[in-house]
Scaffold this motif. Structure first.
Motif, short mmCIF file in Angstrom:
data_model
loop_
_atom_site.label_atom_id
_atom_site.label_comp_id
_atom_site.label_asym_id
_atom_site.label_seq_id
_atom_site.Cartn_x
_atom_site.Cartn_y
_atom_site.Cartn_z
N PRO A 52 0.81 -1.23 0.00
CA PRO A 52 0.00 0.00 0.00
C PRO A 52 0.85 1.28 0.00
N VAL A 61 -8.72 -1.90 0.15
CA VAL A 61 -7.71 -2.47 1.04
C VAL A 61 -7.65 -3.98 0.82
N LYS A 62 -6.49 -4.52 1.09
CA LYS A 62 -6.36 -5.97 1.02
C LYS A 62 -6.59 -6.52 2.42
N VAL A 63 -7.60 -7.37 2.53
CA VAL A 63 -7.92 -7.97 3.83
C VAL A 63 -7.42 -9.41 3.85
N ASP A 64 -6.58 -9.70 4.82
CA ASP A 64 -6.08 -11.07 4.97
C ASP A 64 -6.81 -11.75 6.12
N SER A 72 -7.71 -14.27 1.14
CA SER A 72 -7.44 -12.84 1.05
C SER A 72 -8.39 -12.21 0.05
N LEU A 91 -9.72 -8.27 -1.83
CA LEU A 91 -9.59 -6.83 -2.03
C LEU A 91 -10.98 -6.24 -1.81
N ARG A 144 -12.74 -0.12 1.79
CA ARG A 144 -12.41 0.05 3.21
C ARG A 144 -13.67 0.01 4.10
N ALA A 169 -14.71 -3.59 4.73
CA ALA A 169 -13.67 -4.55 5.12
C ALA A 169 -13.97 -5.23 6.44
N ARG A 170 -14.33 -4.45 7.45
CA ARG A 170 -14.50 -5.02 8.78
C ARG A 170 -15.64 -6.04 8.80
N ALA A 228 -14.70 -9.18 6.86
CA ALA A 228 -13.65 -9.94 7.56
C ALA A 228 -14.26 -10.68 8.74
N ILE A 234 -5.82 -5.89 8.00
CA ILE A 234 -5.33 -5.07 6.88
C ILE A 234 -3.88 -4.79 7.23
#
Lengths: 405, 599
Positions: free
Chosen positions: B393, B482-485, B497, B499, B502, B505-506, B509, B533
């Motif tokens: 990033p 964002v990339k979420v792992d 994972s 993309l 944002r 994301a939460r 995930a 992230i």
């Protein structure tokens, strides 16, 4: 195969088991082969046992050699009149190599124990009496469908001790629905105060097609949560250890090695055993077979002079190795790693180093030069541990065959 | 040329397109009653079951008009879904006219309008056909009104029929020859012919389906594909009855097939123009657009032993599906697989289903993603369709994502909830028009990525199935991706994972973490499951260690049963995927990757 060649068992002699299927009532958690029966049926069953003994006769000596234990299990062996028990014991001594000092054990229900019955069992040579108290709490006993109450259970232990059995054992069930840590500890404390030589504490298991299973399916019975079960189990080890009872198997505790069940230890040591009576299993070190489970086919086949064998399997080395791990890890002696390596060609430690290190680091196991032994937190999850161990010789070794023999 | 009619049938799904085609084929005697089966042009089982056409099909019919004149009617069947719009376009370009089928009880639907717009874009003459007029629920007056108001067509010119019960089929045929124009073009050439589809034949190689504009094609001729520039010698030409019928040549205005020793379908582009290598045309037929995948996912075989079979199956599928692209990838958790590009979610669905059904594959697909355009600080631009290749990033200047224009038709009582749905899905412009009393069209500019996830399912739920949805790609717009792992016991599970925007994301995930916590069995140790992230944890669940897993009794009669259970369990464990020291069962991946997030 003679007993001396039995895998990983060294020089254990064979054990003899006699199944007595009669019970005064069928408990709602029981999945054994049992029946309520009556005097005529009981006498008839003993006739069948003798016919089965006849069918074995010389063959049993050849395959099993001498027996050094005779165990009456059930069902409720104490429901069998002493005269009938005597007929069976005499017949075993006549036909098999069963020395007079062989250890005789008998399972008994508290309601069958009084001074007279205890004396007659002593007279028959019974050395261990194992009392199916299950609990000393009246409400729990009702819940379990038992015929005795707490007072009767306590009295039976006292009578058995009074009668002079070399080992008096008490069976208890933990993890009853609704059982609290406090109520379980009261049961344990009661047992300890009665000063038996041996205690077996079995986690309640709800087997399919039992009344408890149906109640659970209908939502009328809720099993204890895993956390609560684990707490009960841990507390069991703590309290019994503090009272001088050493755990020598997952569910078995003895005050001194001489009070351990020599007969049951054979199962965990992979020693040979011959089971008589309906539904009994037998093992000769390589082959395992089992008798007809229902009384009708059992009776008819022995009456026809046949062995009442319903099924059998011959174990290959991979299966023997797996059983060896599964059984030995349940015991306080643990798994003898070097013997295992020599016998099965599997370097268990080498194959499972990370998993074993994790167990040791987590306080679940102890590893020394010769063996892997589980501690109570490990015993509590021994099934999972065994599932996780690699017992085959490893990739590239060409399967699970033995290497060093 | 004046007795050729090249036409297609366009309709909203389930309005009876395939049934009408069946009836026209039967009426022209192209197939005996004994060989006939429903949806005769849809050759794949999947097409029949879903009632959609995936590959376009074409058939030449001989028809003698009421005036005694013989005609050749080329019915060019078109795929019926927005994912396949490039194939639709090629098909439309090969026609002079279209039958626009409207269900007499359903009326005008989202795709009716979308297809009409497409058809008029290519200057096709439209004949509206009201189908299913014999249904008890048919409301011809209302539908006529909709044809007038929503489509701007003259409802009095609509042909009324019931394809199912063979009512009014003659009128449809007469309308085709009297109201649709004959093709125009120059018989002398130079040759221009549009490749509107291609099939693969294991004996003959690629079979091109073409519409000849000018000139003619005959065996022995050297042809050139104008966009790829490759030359081939024609081996055979012919017309498409229900089977191929060899002819001496294909003349201007005609539709037929060309076999020219082309090895694979990847060698050609549908939409390309064929010309004569010796006397090439000045310019190709306009409107060429390459079919580009917009949705990407990695496919892994459930059992890693099946990787080779998957590779073979994909190779076979690709023979007939030029839009399918894939390349080998490997995942620490799932082993070897293929990163694949699709035209849309339906295309992905169809490929997966064909692999599972026709090739017996059992697959795991990672979450579908779109292609993001990443501009780095040094000015380089990357097209990223795989989270594994997402750059650090700190090196990123800006990220853009594809937007679509969604066209959503709904009964007006759902307008509020649907507008709210669009807002939740990060819509940038949302407007609506009343099409008729009680019916609204919502137009919304949405990120394609949102539509991929659960938009359509939620729309159906909100509108109780009455909403219809169609989209076209618009452009790339700046976004905050964002990339979420997902970390299981602190180890990243590469296949999980994603993309994500944002703002989403939460929630996503956490959804993954919760699913995994439910499906990964307990271990001997506590397992934290985290969504992160970079180094920042944004969601977390925990799987407690088990503390009790032991059989209480193990005596002589229990050993065999217990060992057998253990053998079975060990077999099951062998199939688990290892991530660090955690065993993750297939079901966990399936639960996470396939689950309906609304559950």
């Amino acid at each position: 195969m003679s007993a001396a060649d039995a895998p990983a068992s060294g020089v254990d002699l064979a054990g003899l088991y006699v199944h007595v299927p009669f019970c005064s009532a069928i408990c709602p958690y029981c999945d054994f082969a049992v029946t309520t029966g009556n005097a005529r049926l009981r006498a008839g069953y003993v006739d069948s046992l003798l016919a089965e003994l006849d069918a074995w006769s010389a063959d049993a000596r050849e395959r099993f050699g001498a027996f050094d234990t005779l165990y009456f299990g059930g069902g409720t062996p104490s429901a069998l009149e002493p005269a009938l028990l005597s007929r069976v014991i005499d017949a075993c001594r006549e036909r098999f190599d069963l020395p007079s000092d062989a250890w005789l054990s008998l399972e008994a229900n508290p309601e069958d124990v009084d001074a007279a019955s205890a004396a007659s069992w002593r007279a028959l040579g019974v050395r261990t009496v194992s009392l199916g108290a299950q609990s000393f709490d009246d409400a729990s006993l009702r819940r379990l469908g038992r015929r005795h109450d707490g007072r009767r259970a306590r009295e039976s232990v006292a009578i058995a001790l009074e009668a002079g059995f070399e080992t008096v054992s008490v069976d208890l069930i933990l993890g009853l629905p609704g059982q609290t840590l406090e109520s379980w500890c009261r049961d344990l404390a009661t047992a300890i105060a009665l000063e038996p030589h041996h205690v077996s504490c079995y986690q309640l298991t709800i087997h399919e097609s039992t009344p408890f299973a149906r109640q659970r399916a209908a939502g009328r019975l809720e099993e204890l949560a895993e956390e609560a079960q684990a707490d009960l189990y841990a507390r069991t080890h703590e309290d019994l250890a503090a009272a001088g009872f050493a755990a020598y198997e997952v569910s078995n505790f003895a005050r001194g090695a001489e009070h351990r069940s020599a007969h049951n230890s054979k199962y965990w040591r992979h020693a040979p055993y011959l089971g008589l009576g309906m539904s009994s299993h037998s093992f000769d070190g390589r082959r395992r077979w089992w008798n007809e489970r229902a009384i009708g086919p059992y009776r008819d086949r022995v009456a026809a002079g046949e062995l009442p064998i319903a099924g059998a399997e011959t174990l290959n080395d991979a299966q023997l190795a797996l059983e060896c791990v599964m059984l030995r890890l349940r015991t306080a002696e643990g798994l003898p790693l070097r013997c295992f390596h020599e016998r099965f060609g599997v370097d268990l430690l080498g194959r499972n180093r990370a998993a074993i290190e994790l167990l040791v680091a987590g306080g679940r196991a102890v590893l020394d030069e010769s063996s892997l032994r589980l501690l109570p937190p490990g015993l509590a999850i021994v099934d999972a541990i065994v599932r996780g161990l690699q017992v085959d010789p490893g990739y590239g070794d060409g399967g699970a065959g033995p290497k060093g023999r | 040329m004046k007795n050729y009619r090249n036409f297609c049938i366009i309709a909203h799904i389930d309005h009876g397109k395939s049934t009408l085609a069946d009836r026209l084929i039967q009426a022209c005697g192209a197939v005996g009653d004994r060989e006939f089966r429903d949806q005769i042009l849809d050759s794949m089982d999947l097409e029949r079951e879903r009632g959609i056409t995936i590959k376009s099909n074409t058939v030449s019919l001989e028809y003698t008009s009421k005036g005694g004149e013989p005609y050749v009617l080329n019915l060019i069947d078109t795929p019926g879904h927005v994912d396949f719009s490039h194939e639709v376009r090629r098909s439309l370009m090969s026609c002079e006219g279209a039958l626009l089928v409207v269900d007499a009880s359903q009326g005008v639907e989202a795709q009716t309008v979308a297809n009409l717009y497409l058809a008029t874009e290519y200057d096709l003459e439209i004949v509206p056909v009201i189908n299913k007029i014999d249904l008890p629920s048919a409301d011809i007056d209302r539908v006529s009104e909709e044809i007038d108001a929503d489509l701007g067509l003259d409802p009095f010119e609509a042909v009324k029929c019931s394809a199912k019960n063979n009512i009014g089929i003659d009128d449809v045929l007469e309308a085709i020859v009297t109201r649709l124009p004959a093709p125009s073009g120059s018989a002398e050439g130079p040759l221009t012919a549009l490749i509107f589809d291609a099939q693969y034949d294991s004996y003959r190689g690629v079979v091109l389906l073409v519409r000849v504009r000018d000139g003619s094609i005959r065996p022995g001729q050297m042809i050139r594909l104008m966009h790829t520039g490759a030359d081939y010698e024609v081996e055979e030409v012919g017309t498409l009855r229900l089977a191929k019928v060899r002819t001496a040549e294909l003349g201007a205005g005609s539709v037929g097939y060309v076999i020219a020793g082309i090895k694979t379908i990847q060698d050609i582009n549908v939409g390309d123009t064929i010309t004569d290598a010796a006397r090439p045309a000045n310019a190709p037929i306009p409107g060429y657009r390459e079919a580009k995948p917009v949705v990407f996912s990695s496919m892994y075989p459930m059992s890693s032993d099946d990787y080779d079979d998957l590779a073979k199956a994909l190779d076979k599928l690709r023979l007939n599906d030029a839009a399918l692209s894939f390349q080998k990838v490997s995942s620490a958790a799932l082993g070897f697989g293929f990163r694949s590009g699709f035209l849309g979610l339906l295309h992905l669905d169809i490929v997966q289903e064909r692999l599972e059904r026709e090739f017996g594959m059992s697959l795991l697909l990672t979450a579908p993603t779109v292609q993001f355009r990443v501009t780095q600080a040094d000015g380089t631009v990357l097209d990223i369709d795989n989270p594994s290749y997402y750059p650090d990033p700190s090196t990123i200047e800006k990220v853009e994502e594809p937007f679509i224009r969604a066209s959503i038709m709904i009964p007006d009582k759902y307008l509020g909830p649907v507008m709210e749905l669009c807002r939740e899905q990060r819509a940038q412009e949302t407007s609506f028009d009343y099409l008729a009393v009680g019916r609204v069209e919502v137009k919304s500019e949405l990120p394609l990525a949102e539509v991929l996830f659960d938009f359509y399912d939620r729309l159906k739920t909100i509108t109780r199935g009455y909403g219809s949805f169609d989209y076209e790609l618009l452009d790339y717009r700046p976004t905050d991706i964002v990339k979420v792992d997902i970390l299981v016991n602190k180890e990243r599970v590469d296949a999980l994972s994603q993309l994500l925007h944002r703002d989403k994301a939460r929630q996503r995930a956490l959804h993954y973490c919760e699913r995994l916590a439910k499906t990964i069995p307990k271990h001997q140790f506590k397992i934290p499951i985290q969504g992160a992230i970079g180094g920042t944890v944004i969601a977390r669940t925990t799987i407690n260690a088990f503390r009790k897993d032991v059989t209480a009794k193990c005596y002589g009669g229990d050993v065999t049963r217990k060992r057998k259970l253990l053998e079975k369990q060990k077999k099951g464990k062998a199939k688990m995927k290892m991530v660090g020291s955690v065993e993750i069962p297939q079901e966990a991946f399936v639960a996470v990757l396939k689950a309906d997030p609304e559950e």
